[in-house]
Design an enzyme around this catalytic site. Structure first.
Site, PDB file in Angstrom:
ATOM      1  N   LYS A 178      31.235  47.598  28.200  1.00 31.94           N
ATOM      2  CA  LYS A 178      31.474  48.845  28.931  1.00 31.94           C
ATOM      3  C   LYS A 178      32.981  48.973  29.086  1.00 31.94           C
ATOM      4  O   LYS A 178      33.599  48.401  29.982  1.00 31.94           O
ATOM      5  CB  LYS A 178      30.796  48.829  30.306  1.00 31.94           C
ATOM      6  CG  LYS A 178      30.545  50.220  30.786  1.00 31.94           C
ATOM      7  CD  LYS A 178      31.203  50.715  32.009  1.00 31.94           C
ATOM      8  CE  LYS A 178      32.482  50.633  32.591  1.00 31.94           C
ATOM      9  NZ  LYS A 178      33.383  51.753  32.443  1.00 31.94           N
ATOM     10  N   GLY A 209      30.990  54.719  29.754  1.00 29.98           N
ATOM     11  CA  GLY A 209      30.450  55.509  30.864  1.00 29.98           C
ATOM     12  C   GLY A 209      31.077  55.105  32.173  1.00 29.98           C
ATOM     13  O   GLY A 209      32.003  54.288  32.202  1.00 29.98           O
ATOM     14  N   VAL A 214      26.909  52.809  34.142  1.00 28.89           N
ATOM     15  CA  VAL A 214      26.771  51.838  33.042  1.00 28.89           C
ATOM     16  C   VAL A 214      27.132  50.423  33.515  1.00 28.89           C
ATOM     17  O   VAL A 214      26.379  49.463  33.281  1.00 28.89           O
ATOM     18  CB  VAL A 214      27.665  52.263  31.847  1.00 28.89           C
ATOM     19  CG1 VAL A 214      27.613  51.225  30.741  1.00 28.89           C
ATOM     20  CG2 VAL A 214      27.240  53.630  31.333  1.00 28.89           C
ATOM     21  N   GLU A 253      38.611  38.808  36.189  1.00 30.52           N
ATOM     22  CA  GLU A 253      40.067  38.849  36.000  1.00 30.52           C
ATOM     23  C   GLU A 253      40.573  40.013  36.827  1.00 30.52           C
ATOM     24  O   GLU A 253      40.405  41.175  36.446  1.00 30.52           O
ATOM     25  CB  GLU A 253      40.401  39.060  34.517  1.00 30.52           C
ATOM     26  CG  GLU A 253      39.952  37.926  33.601  1.00 30.52           C
ATOM     27  CD  GLU A 253      40.755  36.652  33.793  1.00 30.52           C
ATOM     28  OE1 GLU A 253      41.785  36.672  34.497  1.00 30.52           O
ATOM     29  OE2 GLU A 253      40.340  35.622  33.240  1.00 30.52           O
ATOM     30  N   CYS A 287      48.566  43.443  35.268  1.00 34.27           N
ATOM     31  CA  CYS A 287      48.062  42.561  36.327  1.00 34.27           C
ATOM     32  C   CYS A 287      49.038  41.427  36.581  1.00 34.27           C
ATOM     33  O   CYS A 287      49.158  40.935  37.685  1.00 34.27           O
ATOM     34  CB  CYS A 287      46.709  42.014  35.928  1.00 34.27           C
ATOM     35  SG  CYS A 287      46.723  41.274  34.296  1.00 34.27           S
ATOM     36  N   GLU A 387      49.043  45.195  45.543  1.00 33.49           N
ATOM     37  CA  GLU A 387      49.327  45.458  44.134  1.00 33.49           C
ATOM     38  C   GLU A 387      49.581  46.961  43.962  1.00 33.49           C
ATOM     39  O   GLU A 387      48.726  47.775  44.301  1.00 33.49           O
ATOM     40  CB  GLU A 387      48.118  45.038  43.292  1.00 33.49           C
ATOM     41  CG  GLU A 387      48.352  45.207  41.819  1.00 33.49           C
ATOM     42  CD  GLU A 387      47.126  44.838  40.999  1.00 33.49           C
ATOM     43  OE1 GLU A 387      46.041  45.359  41.277  1.00 33.49           O
ATOM     44  OE2 GLU A 387      47.282  44.036  40.066  1.00 33.49           O
TER      45      GLU A 387
HETATM   46  P1  NAD Z   1      38.587  49.179  38.165  1.00 34.32           P
HETATM   47  O1  NAD Z   1      38.067  48.001  38.899  1.00 34.32           O
HETATM   48  O2  NAD Z   1      38.588  50.485  38.845  1.00 34.32           O
HETATM   49  O3  NAD Z   1      37.750  49.395  36.827  1.00 34.32           O
HETATM   50  C1  NAD Z   1      37.591  48.356  35.879  1.00 34.32           C
HETATM   51  C2  NAD Z   1      36.322  48.596  35.107  1.00 34.32           C
HETATM   52  O4  NAD Z   1      35.207  48.430  35.993  1.00 34.32           O
HETATM   53  C3  NAD Z   1      36.199  49.996  34.517  1.00 34.32           C
HETATM   54  O5  NAD Z   1      35.597  49.908  33.240  1.00 34.32           O
HETATM   55  C4  NAD Z   1      35.280  50.684  35.516  1.00 34.32           C
HETATM   56  O6  NAD Z   1      34.579  51.773  34.969  1.00 34.32           O
HETATM   57  C5  NAD Z   1      34.339  49.548  35.882  1.00 34.32           C
HETATM   58  N1  NAD Z   1      33.612  49.714  37.144  1.00 34.32           N
HETATM   59  C6  NAD Z   1      33.934  50.521  38.191  1.00 34.32           C
HETATM   60  N2  NAD Z   1      32.979  50.422  39.151  1.00 34.32           N
HETATM   61  C7  NAD Z   1      32.054  49.529  38.713  1.00 34.32           C
HETATM   62  C8  NAD Z   1      30.853  48.987  39.263  1.00 34.32           C
HETATM   63  N3  NAD Z   1      30.408  49.343  40.469  1.00 34.32           N
HETATM   64  N4  NAD Z   1      30.176  48.070  38.540  1.00 34.32           N
HETATM   65  C9  NAD Z   1      30.614  47.668  37.333  1.00 34.32           C
HETATM   66  N5  NAD Z   1      31.739  48.156  36.757  1.00 34.32           N
HETATM   67  C10 NAD Z   1      32.459  49.070  37.437  1.00 34.32           C
HETATM   68  O7  NAD Z   1      40.041  48.762  37.681  1.00 34.32           O
HETATM   69  P2  NAD Z   1      41.075  49.617  36.823  1.00 34.32           P
HETATM   70  O8  NAD Z   1      41.672  50.640  37.721  1.00 34.32           O
HETATM   71  O9  NAD Z   1      40.432  50.050  35.556  1.00 34.32           O
HETATM   72  O10 NAD Z   1      42.160  48.509  36.444  1.00 34.32           O
HETATM   73  C11 NAD Z   1      43.204  48.143  37.272  1.00 34.32           C
HETATM   74  C12 NAD Z   1      42.927  46.802  37.919  1.00 34.32           C
HETATM   75  O11 NAD Z   1      42.617  45.813  36.948  1.00 34.32           O
HETATM   76  C13 NAD Z   1      44.148  46.256  38.643  1.00 34.32           C
HETATM   77  O12 NAD Z   1      43.780  45.734  39.900  1.00 34.32           O
HETATM   78  C14 NAD Z   1      44.625  45.129  37.736  1.00 34.32           C
HETATM   79  O13 NAD Z   1      45.354  44.124  38.351  1.00 34.32           O
HETATM   80  C15 NAD Z   1      43.358  44.625  37.174  1.00 34.32           C
HETATM   81  N6  NAD Z   1      43.610  43.909  35.917  1.00 34.32           N
HETATM   82  C16 NAD Z   1      43.473  42.540  35.879  1.00 34.32           C
HETATM   83  C17 NAD Z   1      43.763  41.835  34.714  1.00 34.32           C
HETATM   84  C18 NAD Z   1      43.644  40.331  34.624  1.00 34.32           C
HETATM   85  O14 NAD Z   1      43.636  39.812  33.521  1.00 34.32           O
HETATM   86  N7  NAD Z   1      43.546  39.620  35.716  1.00 34.32           N
HETATM   87  C19 NAD Z   1      44.203  42.529  33.595  1.00 34.32           C
HETATM   88  C20 NAD Z   1      44.347  43.907  33.677  1.00 34.32           C
HETATM   89  C21 NAD Z   1      44.031  44.598  34.835  1.00 34.32           C
END
Ligand code: NAD
Length: 480
Positions: A178, A209, A214, A253, A287, A387
């Site tokens: 996803k 999605g 999804v 992560e 990140c 962050e």
């Molecule tokens: P996010 O948590 O909003 O979304 C990440 C993914 O999770 C997306 O695909 C989203 O659609 C999905 N998602 C959202 N709600 C969900 C649910 N209830 N169940 C399952 N999946 C769901 O994060 P973002 O805004 O896309 O990314 C930014 C964040 O990611 C920052 O906090 C950043 O630090 C972190 N990040 C961490 C790493 C690492 O390696 N540690 C790398 C890159 C980004």
């Protein structure tokens, strides 16, 4: 404001990748893809729903009955084919990342290269990983955990997909991916590329999605054994909580607020550009970004001058221009979030050294922000604790090396850190006291076999190399 480009230029994606074919979406929601440099609509994607996800999970389970019993050599062959297939579209993968996400080409190229390279790195790790151990009449084997749900963030979507897929395949797992819905055009190019690898049907499934449809289905479905997630702490927590119902294995992560410790013997001409690379990489949407720079109080004035003289080497601009270091933020939401943090830094009394609120001059359209550096930041200020996920650096002064280590660790996060200094033995000693999953000395550097992941709120588990493969394995002992 969003305006549409001419419809001929708008890319449309209406299918998901399930059981080896592109199939029309059951979900009906259509989402616009907005170009971050100018706010124009460049794509329309039909988002999947729970039904699409269930079909993909069924296909992955069907494929697991065979692929779950594959040999090391069969998996290695598939990893080589995936590498070849992704390599063939590497330039296109970079250019679509620049267009859809606004990633600066100098960095996007490296991220894509590292994603494509992940398949060969996983093959090497697999060749070196002991999958069987025996003693006396006991045999212990490492077995694939089952179907894995891979959920990615938008800031390096292609890299995350390749990395997670490579580790899962090396372990003998089949997957349902996803991707971030904000990365739909990038995902499409990648999946078309991987389709050419002629994989066993059902090994790779991709449903784009919403997370709450999804993603949530993957987390709750008993047909998925493992979730590997990259994203925010909030969603990470919900995956751990909701996944408990079906005893999901999870790799999370999550975010970071990484410290860069500048030791008092550092040569500023080298150390400050290095610190700024760590702060502003991927336009600050990283990140691992080193967003807290800890400096000896006695050198603060020199550090301020060195930052001001190094900043012209980090120009804002068109992400497609190789000279640009900081591109636009991914979305209006991300732009607004960064503005509110800059405002909060000023309100809480931090001193603005450069940057500030609003668009940089000449970049009034799109989601461009000013690379910003605050000095005289206290570690308990919001801008030092939360962050920001944008190009905003907080400089914090410390009285001693011990205080720098204490402040570095005074964070709920522990993903990444850096130590800058001339005496390597001392830098290593400081590095060994940092509570973070990775610490680099003097430069942002990478090793595809070294583990990646966080202490504390930065996550659970590790990716890359043998550590990443082990995250998709269960241990079985047979005793005679
Ligand atoms: P996010 O948590 O909003 O979304 C990440 C993914 O999770 C997306 O695909 C989203 O659609 C999905 N998602 C959202 N709600 C969900 C649910 N209830 N169940 C399952 N999946 C769901 O994060 P973002 O805004 O896309 O990314 C930014 C964040 O990611 C920052 O906090 C950043 O630090 C972190 N990040 C961490 C790493 C690492 O390696 N540690 C790398 C890159 C980004």
């Amino acid at each position: 404001m969003k305006t549409a480009t001419s419809s001929a230029e708008i890319k449309t994606v209406t299918t998901h990748y399930i059981d080896g074919s592109f199939v029309e979406s059951h979900g009906r929601e259509v989402m616009d893809i907005i170009k971050p440099t100018n706010g124009q609509v460049i794509g329309r994607v039909t988002l999947g729903d729970e039904e699409d996800t269930k079909r993909a999970i069924a296909a992955a389970n069907g494929a697991f009955t065979t692929f779950g019993r594959s040999t090391r050599e069969e998996r290695a062959k598939i990893l080589r084919r995936l590498h070849e297939a992704a390599s063939a579209r590497q330039d296109e993968l970079t250019s679509v990342m620049v267009e859809e996400y606004g990633g600066v080409v100098q960095f996007a190229g490296l991220l894509v290269q590292s994603g494509v390279g992940a398949f060969l790195a996983a093959e090497q790790a697999l060749q070196e990983l002991p999958l069987t151990r025996t003693w006396g009449k006991t045999t212990v084997t490492l077995e694939p955990v089952g179907v894995a749900g891979l959920i990615t963030a938008w800031n390096a979507n292609v890299l995350f997909i390749c990395l997670k897929l490579a580790s899962a395949v090396a372990a003998g797992c089949t997957v349902v991916i996803k991707p971030s819905e904000l990365s739909s055009l990038q995902t499409r190019v990648l999946v078309e590329a991987l389709h050419a690898a002629d994989l066993p049907k059902g090994l790779l499934n991709v449903v784009t999605g919403r997370g709450n449809l999804v993603g949530a289905e993957l987390v709750r479905n008993p047909g998925v054994a493992k979730i590997s997630f990259t994203g925010s702490v909030g969603v990470g927590k919900s995956i751990m909580r909701d996944g408990a119902e079906t005893m999901k294995r999870v790799t999370l992560e999550l975010g970071g607020k990484s410290p860069t410790i500048l030791l008092d013997d550092a040569v500023l001409d080298q150390a400050i550009p290095s610190a700024l690379v760590m702060a502003f990489m991927n336009s600050g949407q990283a990140c691992a970004a080193g967003t807290r720079l800890l400096v000896p109080k006695s050198r603060l004035d020199q550090v301020k001058r060195a930052i001001l003289s190094a900043m012209p080497a980090f120009p804002v601009g068109d992400p497609a221009d190789p000279k640009t270091a900081v591109g636009p933020m991914v979305s209006q939401k991300q732009y607004d979030q960064i503005q509110s943090y800059i405002r909060k830094g000023i309100e809480q009394g931090a001193e603005l050294l450069i940057g500030g609120e609003g668009h940089p001059e000449g970049f009034e359209t799109g989601y461009f922000v000013k690379p910003t550096v605050f000095v005289n930041v206290k570690n308990d200020m919001t801008i030092a604790q939360e962050e920001i996920f944008g190009p905003v650096l907080s400089v914090i002064s410390c009285d001693s090396e011990e205080e720098a280590i204490r402040i570095a660790n005074d964070s709920k996060y522990g993903l990444h850190a850096a130590v800058l200094g001339t005496d390597l033995a001392r830098a290593r000693r400081v590095a060994s006291q940092i509570r973070a999953g990775r610490v680099v000395i003097n430069n942002m550097t990478d090793d595809p076999q070294a583990p990646w992941g966080g202490f504390k709120f930065s996550g659970v588990g590790r990716e890359y190399g043998q550590y990443g493969i082990q995250a998709f394995l269960e241990t079985r002992a047979i005793l005679e």
